[in-house]
Design an enzyme around this catalytic site. Sequence first.
Site, PDB file in Angstrom:
ATOM      1  CD  GLN A 144       4.525  -2.686 -12.275  1.00  0.00           C
ATOM      2  OE1 GLN A 144       5.406  -2.503 -11.265  1.00  0.00           O
ATOM      3  NE2 GLN A 144       3.165  -3.174 -12.153  1.00  0.00           N
ATOM      4  CD  GLU A 145       4.688  -3.161 -19.192  1.00  0.00           C
ATOM      5  OE1 GLU A 145       4.215  -4.354 -19.148  1.00  0.00           O
ATOM      6  OE2 GLU A 145       4.267  -2.286 -19.258  1.00  0.00           O
TER       7      GLU A 145
END
Length: 298
Positions: free
Chosen positions: A156-157
Amino acid sequence: LLNNKQKNEANKILQALTNKRGFYGMISAQTLNQPYLLKNQSPKITQAEISTLKAKYDNQPYVKRINELRYFGMVSELSNEWRYMLNHQTNKSEYLALSQYALQKGWGDLSIQATIVGKLWNNWTERLPIMYKDLYNKALKNKSIPLSYALAISRQESALNSTAKSPAGARGLMQLMPATAKETAKKVDTVTYVSSAQLFDPKTNIELGTSYLNTVYLQNSNNRILSSAAYNAGPNRVKKWLNNSNGKLDAAAFIESIPFTETRNYVKNVLVYDYIYQTILGKKDVNILNPNEFNQQY
């Protein structure tokens, strides 16, 4: 409807939602106490098909350039080379083959880029590759967070791009801010931290990132909803949001009450990615939330 004892009407809506991709499909299935059918459209690749992919792409000029850039450690430049090729791809049916080729080469971050440009939303094997598994496993020894969760946060990051840098200055796979990395490094005896440039090194980033994630995970009683929100928006904000909700909300309602759109979507995405990584890693009977997360009032 559930609160008003209209169980049949509620279940009809929940049942319809179980056919949807993502957080609400998964949590609806869990609410109904039935398995969620993950629609993974990634075909299994045979050795013969891998050989065909290699024959097709190995000698392409952009692949040769990427190989050379990788040899010299120019990761950001090779990423740009790949993205340029994808954005100028005239044959749209090539995106799946390109993502499969990248995955077989061990270029998980490039495989993700191909699925994004090609809109291959249900090709989970290519969308959520497992990269740096040995580094994660080593960093996670004596920590409480599971591999699937660390991978989900990283996916996600940064979309597993080790050279990613946010406008705010967060860096690397797990998008650590230099100040956070500096503070975390004081408690980690396996890392000598002297420069924020080290955060672009996967080993250093994973060591420090998993250490910080483990801290917020433990602070929030191993609850991934709260620890994911804390990782994204900061621990103090999560405490404030919990005070505001005062134990009156269920898990989904609490997530939707988060006042930051980015953090709301972040938490749901991480939970979905964790679910899929658990499935890819071979875990059976997976749910989007563990029993404590699902049953807690927030």
